[in-house]
Motif scaffolding. Structure first.
Motif, mmCIF file in Angstrom:
data_model
loop_
_atom_site.group_PDB
_atom_site.id
_atom_site.type_symbol
_atom_site.label_atom_id
_atom_site.label_comp_id
_atom_site.label_asym_id
_atom_site.label_seq_id
_atom_site.Cartn_x
_atom_site.Cartn_y
_atom_site.Cartn_z
ATOM 1 N N GLU A 103 0.805 -1.205 0.000
ATOM 2 C CA GLU A 103 0.000 0.000 0.000
ATOM 3 C C GLU A 103 0.847 1.269 0.000
ATOM 4 O O GLU A 103 0.443 2.305 -0.540
ATOM 5 C CB GLU A 103 -0.945 0.012 1.215
ATOM 6 C CG GLU A 103 -2.078 -0.992 1.154
ATOM 7 C CD GLU A 103 -1.634 -2.413 1.453
ATOM 8 O OE1 GLU A 103 -0.505 -2.600 1.985
ATOM 9 O OE2 GLU A 103 -2.405 -3.358 1.143
ATOM 10 N N SER A 104 2.036 1.197 0.593
ATOM 11 C CA SER A 104 2.857 2.397 0.769
ATOM 12 C C SER A 104 3.953 2.557 -0.270
ATOM 13 O O SER A 104 4.502 3.655 -0.437
ATOM 14 C CB SER A 104 3.500 2.379 2.164
ATOM 15 O OG SER A 104 2.514 2.286 3.177
ATOM 16 N N LEU A 105 4.286 1.498 -0.962
ATOM 17 C CA LEU A 105 5.413 1.534 -1.889
ATOM 18 C C LEU A 105 5.167 2.503 -3.041
ATOM 19 O O LEU A 105 4.113 2.482 -3.667
ATOM 20 C CB LEU A 105 5.655 0.128 -2.451
ATOM 21 C CG LEU A 105 6.915 -0.054 -3.289
ATOM 22 C CD1 LEU A 105 8.154 -0.025 -2.402
ATOM 23 C CD2 LEU A 105 6.850 -1.362 -4.064
ATOM 24 N N THR A 106 6.137 3.352 -3.303
ATOM 25 C CA THR A 106 6.041 4.286 -4.433
ATOM 26 C C THR A 106 6.819 3.734 -5.621
ATOM 27 O O THR A 106 7.669 2.847 -5.476
ATOM 28 C CB THR A 106 6.620 5.658 -4.065
ATOM 29 O OG1 THR A 106 8.033 5.528 -3.837
ATOM 30 C CG2 THR A 106 5.947 6.222 -2.815
ATOM 31 N N GLU A 107 6.555 4.271 -6.787
ATOM 32 C CA GLU A 107 7.287 3.840 -7.980
ATOM 33 C C GLU A 107 8.771 4.174 -7.857
ATOM 34 O O GLU A 107 9.627 3.402 -8.307
ATOM 35 C CB GLU A 107 6.686 4.497 -9.219
ATOM 36 C CG GLU A 107 5.292 3.984 -9.561
ATOM 37 C CD GLU A 107 4.725 4.612 -10.823
ATOM 38 O OE1 GLU A 107 5.373 5.542 -11.378
ATOM 39 O OE2 GLU A 107 3.649 4.180 -11.266
ATOM 40 N N ASP A 108 9.083 5.308 -7.260
ATOM 41 C CA ASP A 108 10.487 5.681 -7.092
ATOM 42 C C ASP A 108 11.215 4.695 -6.187
ATOM 43 O O ASP A 108 12.359 4.305 -6.463
ATOM 44 C CB ASP A 108 10.601 7.093 -6.514
ATOM 45 C CG ASP A 108 10.299 8.173 -7.549
ATOM 46 O OD1 ASP A 108 10.304 7.850 -8.756
ATOM 47 O OD2 ASP A 108 10.057 9.325 -7.143
#
Length: 251
Positions: A103-108
């Protein structure tokens, strides 16, 4: 005489944690160790000095992994310092050690994880092949997270699964040259990466220790001993394997 006398080893992420343990162990076993690091110059030089105090030989090389051109920069730094051209042992240890949950993971963050944990080892080996001597060793530091369901760090686990696939295919490709390629998969290890949630927290320590069949938390030297074995001639008939060093986690 040490089991690695006359060998030259490159250890990425060698300035702290598991990488430091590996670098120091290979140095004690007789290898000339290139301690590769990204930013922590003082820490890397401390490892070099420790190896030298123990009677070994070592030097530090700096390169920021996870950027385009990182492997070339690393090998350029290595070539400038090594006394005898070539390398016998490549240990791909440098990694981003954790990740956010789904849920928290960003593409960066995702891109950074794969850049450091997968792309960098791939190109370090690719560009090191001309330097890697026949009969050499490639040892990739994987993780128990590649085989255990840990949804809270699944992106990290995915990078280590990719690294294990790299190990398998590379072993097949380099076998004709007598080069062995293996992964070493630690579990929870008491390092700076885990310090924030582990050290000074008796409840977390007890929980982590309970995951091992041996009832304790791993130490860098536990991993370093296995790496040293795989780097030695005694492991000449072991290749394409993932060696579990989790202390029996998940049994």
């Amino acid at each position: 005489m040490g089991t690695l006398d006359g060998k030259v080893a490159l250890v990425t992420g060698g300035s702290r944690g598991i990488g430091r343990g590996i670098a120091e162990r290979l140095g004690r076993d007789g290898a000339v160790v290139a301690v590769a690091f990204a930013r922590e110059t003082a820490a890397a030089e401390e490892v070099v000095e420790r190896i030298r105090k123990d009677g070994g030989r070592a030097f530090a090389v700096q390169a920021e992994l996870g950027e385009h051109g990182d492997a070339r920069a690393l090998w350029d730094a290595f070539d400038a310092r090594v006394e005898r051209p070539g390398v016998d042992i490549i240990v791909n240890n440098a990694a981003v050690g954790r990740s956010s949950d789904l849920e928290s993971l960003t593409e960066d963050e995702f891109d950074r994880l794969f850049a450091v944990n997968v792309r960098a080892p791939f190109f370090v080996v690719q560009q090191g092949l001309g330097r890697l001597r026949d009969g050499g060793r490639v040892i990739n530091i994987s993780s128990g997270a590649a085989r255990l369901a840990l949804p809270e760090i699944m992106a990290y686990g995915a990078t280590k699964g990719a690294l294990d696939t790299f190990t398998l295919n590379l072993a097949k490709q380099l076998g004709p040259r007598g080069i062995t390629v293996n992964s070493v998969a630690p579990g929870i290890v008491d390092t700076d990466t885990n310090a924030g949630w582990l050290r000074g927290n008796p409840e977390a320590q007890a929980q982590a220790a309970s995951q091992s069949a041996l009832g304790r938390i791993g130490r860098p030297e536990d991993i370093a001993g296995v790496v040293s074995f795989l780097a030695s001639d005694d492991a000449r008939w072991v290749t394409g394997r993932v060696v579990d060093v989790t202390g029996g986690a998940g049994l």
